[in-house]
Structure formats: structure tokens, C-alpha cells
Enzyme design. Structure first.
Site, PDB file in Angstrom:
ATOM      1  N   GLY A  43       0.700  -1.218   0.000  1.00  0.00           N
ATOM      2  CA  GLY A  43       0.000  -0.147  -0.023  1.00  0.00           C
ATOM      3  C   GLY A  43       0.824   1.242  -0.042  1.00  0.00           C
ATOM      4  O   GLY A  43       0.297   2.203  -0.445  1.00  0.00           O
ATOM      5  N   GLU A  98       4.344   4.163   5.910  1.00  0.00           N
ATOM      6  CA  GLU A  98       3.422   3.417   5.956  1.00  0.00           C
ATOM      7  C   GLU A  98       1.841   4.370   5.153  1.00  0.00           C
ATOM      8  O   GLU A  98       1.963   5.634   5.274  1.00  0.00           O
ATOM      9  CB  GLU A  98       2.663   3.262   7.296  1.00  0.00           C
ATOM     10  CG  GLU A  98       1.533   2.367   7.426  1.00  0.00           C
ATOM     11  CD  GLU A  98       1.593   1.035   6.811  1.00  0.00           C
ATOM     12  OE1 GLU A  98       1.580   0.638   5.642  1.00  0.00           O
ATOM     13  OE2 GLU A  98       1.457  -0.157   7.578  1.00  0.00           O
ATOM     14  N   ASP A 102      -4.813   1.802  10.902  1.00  0.00           N
ATOM     15  CA  ASP A 102      -6.201   1.473  11.290  1.00  0.00           C
ATOM     16  C   ASP A 102      -6.203   1.126  12.500  1.00  0.00           C
ATOM     17  O   ASP A 102      -6.492   2.098  13.618  1.00  0.00           O
ATOM     18  CB  ASP A 102      -6.740   0.771  10.088  1.00  0.00           C
ATOM     19  CG  ASP A 102      -8.208   0.464  10.345  1.00  0.00           C
ATOM     20  OD1 ASP A 102      -8.716   1.084  11.280  1.00  0.00           O
ATOM     21  OD2 ASP A 102      -8.975  -0.440   9.678  1.00  0.00           O
ATOM     22  N   LYS A 130      -6.787   6.657  10.714  1.00  0.00           N
ATOM     23  CA  LYS A 130      -8.135   6.608  10.877  1.00  0.00           C
ATOM     24  C   LYS A 130      -8.201   6.656  12.591  1.00  0.00           C
ATOM     25  O   LYS A 130      -7.188   6.365  13.170  1.00  0.00           O
ATOM     26  CB  LYS A 130      -8.424   5.109  10.499  1.00  0.00           C
ATOM     27  CG  LYS A 130      -8.745   4.898   9.257  1.00  0.00           C
ATOM     28  CD  LYS A 130      -9.765   3.710   8.685  1.00  0.00           C
ATOM     29  CE  LYS A 130     -10.092   3.814   7.379  1.00  0.00           C
ATOM     30  NZ  LYS A 130     -10.704   2.356   7.103  1.00  0.00           N
ATOM     31  N   ASP A 157      -5.587  -0.329  -1.608  1.00  0.00           N
ATOM     32  CA  ASP A 157      -6.436  -1.118  -2.544  1.00  0.00           C
ATOM     33  C   ASP A 157      -7.818  -1.685  -1.896  1.00  0.00           C
ATOM     34  O   ASP A 157      -7.968  -1.463  -0.470  1.00  0.00           O
ATOM     35  CB  ASP A 157      -5.751  -2.410  -2.944  1.00  0.00           C
ATOM     36  CG  ASP A 157      -5.546  -3.627  -1.778  1.00  0.00           C
ATOM     37  OD1 ASP A 157      -5.165  -3.002  -0.640  1.00  0.00           O
ATOM     38  OD2 ASP A 157      -5.767  -4.544  -2.060  1.00  0.00           O
TER      39      ASP A 157
HETATM   40  C1  PRP Z   1      -3.191  -2.179   5.216  1.00  0.00           C
HETATM   41  C2  PRP Z   1      -2.286  -0.855   5.227  1.00  0.00           C
HETATM   42  C3  PRP Z   1      -1.409  -1.039   6.485  1.00  0.00           C
HETATM   43  C4  PRP Z   1      -2.345  -1.823   7.494  1.00  0.00           C
HETATM   44  C5  PRP Z   1      -2.801  -1.050   8.519  1.00  0.00           C
HETATM   45  O1  PRP Z   1      -1.905  -3.175   4.667  1.00  0.00           O
HETATM   46  O2  PRP Z   1      -1.345  -0.943   3.961  1.00  0.00           O
HETATM   47  O3  PRP Z   1      -0.228  -1.752   6.403  1.00  0.00           O
HETATM   48  O4  PRP Z   1      -3.226  -2.680   6.623  1.00  0.00           O
HETATM   49  O5  PRP Z   1      -3.796  -1.705   9.254  1.00  0.00           O
HETATM   50  P1  PRP Z   1      -3.588  -1.511  10.856  1.00  0.00           P
HETATM   51  O6  PRP Z   1      -3.302  -0.372  11.486  1.00  0.00           O
HETATM   52  O7  PRP Z   1      -5.344  -2.063  11.088  1.00  0.00           O
HETATM   53  O8  PRP Z   1      -2.622  -3.032  11.390  1.00  0.00           O
HETATM   54  P2  PRP Z   1      -2.969  -4.532   3.788  1.00  0.00           P
HETATM   55  O9  PRP Z   1      -2.778  -5.629   5.094  1.00  0.00           O
HETATM   56  O10 PRP Z   1      -4.312  -4.140   3.316  1.00  0.00           O
HETATM   57  O11 PRP Z   1      -1.650  -4.701   2.896  1.00  0.00           O
HETATM   58  P3  PRP Z   1      -1.348  -3.920   1.516  1.00  0.00           P
HETATM   59  O12 PRP Z   1      -0.392  -2.637   2.125  1.00  0.00           O
HETATM   60  O13 PRP Z   1      -0.617  -4.715   0.764  1.00  0.00           O
HETATM   61  O14 PRP Z   1      -2.690  -3.445   0.893  1.00  0.00           O
END
Ligand code: PRP
Length: 178
Positions: A43, A98, A102, A130, A157
Site C-alpha cells: 500500500g 506506511e 487503522d 483513522k 486497494d
Molecule cells: C494495510 C495498510 C497497513 C495496514 C494498516 O495493509 O497498508 O499496512 O493495513 O492496518 P492496521 O493499522 O489495522 O494494522 P494490507 O494488509 O491491506 O496490505 P497492503 O498494504 O498490501 O494493501
């Protein structure tokens, strides 16, 4: 893709301005160091490549692929290392780059791992945050606070789609609730 977006919350120009400001801040804070910037794939890739070019001091570049969401719209709570860093973090001044925080689980887990592996310092830079954090996060650099909505674009995504949108927008609910 535009028809799947309910509304745009961050236009490319606004993102670019904020990224430039973050780059300036990082350049000043790390002026006598060459920090290791770690991109959290997938991401953060677009934010990372723009941010690196907004920094005017030497940096080292590292990439790690972490995953907690898989094909879902909510965090699984289980962080997987899909592809390791391949770089020894010992004595490095690290900034983790990052795209979004979330629950905070991904960043807390990964920051802790780097410190256990001997990093000298580990700071976190996120483009979006968030309000739904489950854990306190020591956040040094932040682009924007956003509402608790499902956003895509500029690297983010849903089921691997929409990452290449140049803006960040809220995805229509019917797309991810299918
Ligand atoms: C998403 C985003 C962060 C993480 C945040 O990654 O890129 O790395 O989730 O979430 P959290 O604070 O609740 O831990 P994802 O698992 O969707 O992988 P990606 O980056 O490949 O889309």
C-alpha cells in the site's frame, strides 16, 4: 474505476503539498544522518516514492511486504510478513513509511520487531490515520487524519484494485459489501 468511488476526499494536488511538507520536516530532523526508509508494501509504494523525492538528504531504501487485510475490508489482527526486509537493521535510524494506520496492530508489531533486531531508532510516518486505533501508536509524521471509511487510491486497494488511482476516495459500500 471512478464509478466505484462515492467521493474523493484527497485530490492529487493536496496530497502532493502535504508530501512535500513531510519531506521537508524529515530532511530537517535527520540532517546529519542517512536514515533507512522502509516502505511497507504494497500500500505505501506510491506515497513512498513521492516522499523519497521530497527529502533532500541521503536516505537508504528498504522494502518489506506485510499483510493483515488480505482480501477483506477489516484487519485480521494477524500480521504476515509476505516478503522480508532483506536488510540488517542493526544501528540504523529507521523511518517506517506506511500508507494508513487503522487498528495500529501492523505498525506496533513491526516497530517492535525492528527494535528487537537492533535498530538504533524507529519512527513511523503514515500518510493517513483513522480514528479506530486499538493500540496506542508512537506516531512521528502524519499526512492526514481521516474518518473511519473504506478508502482506496494512491496505493490503497480493495482486493488489489484501485491502487493506481491518483487521488484517495471512499469506495462505494456495494463494492466491498458484495
Ligand atoms: C494495510 C495498510 C497497513 C495496514 C494498516 O495493509 O497498508 O499496512 O493495513 O492496518 P492496521 O493499522 O489495522 O494494522 P494490507 O494488509 O491491506 O496490505 P497492503 O498494504 O498490501 O494493501
Amino acid at each position: 474505476m471512478r464509478q466505484d468511488i462515492e467521493r474523493i476526499i484527497l485530490e492529487p494536488e493536496r496530497i502532493a503539498q502535504r508530501v512535500m511538507a513531510l519531506g521537508k520536516e524529515i530532511s530537517e530532523d535527520y540532517k546529519n544522518k542517512a536514515p533507512l526508509l522502509i516502505c511497507i508494501l504494497r500500500g505505501a509504494v506510491i506515497f513512498y516514492s513521492d516522499l523519497c523525492r521530497a527529502i533532500n538528504i541521503p536516505v537508504k531504501m528498504g522494502f518489506v511486504s506485510l499483510s493483515s487485510y488480505g482480501e477483506n475490508s477489516e484487519s485480521s489482527g494477524l500480521i504476515k510478513i509476505r516478503q522480508p526486509l532483506g536488510w540488517d537493521p542493526i544501528n540504523e535510524d529507521i523511518i517506517i513509511i506506511e500508507d494508513i494506520i487503522d487498528t495500529g496492530l501492523t505498525m506496533n508489531m513491526y516497530r517492535q520487531l525492528l527494535l528487537e533486531q537492533g535498530a538504533r531508532s524507529v519512527k513511523i510516518c503514515t500518510l493517513l490515520k483513522k480514528p479506530s486505533q486499538k493500540q496506542e501508536i508512537a506516531l512521528t509524521y502524519k499526512g492526514f487524519d481521516i474518518e473511519n471509511e473504506f478508502v482506496v487510491g494512491y496505493g490503497l486497494d480493495f482486493a488489489e484494485r484501485y491502487r493506481n488511482l491518483p487521488y484517495i476516495g471512499v469506495l462505494k459500500k456495494e463494492i466491498y459489501a458484495k
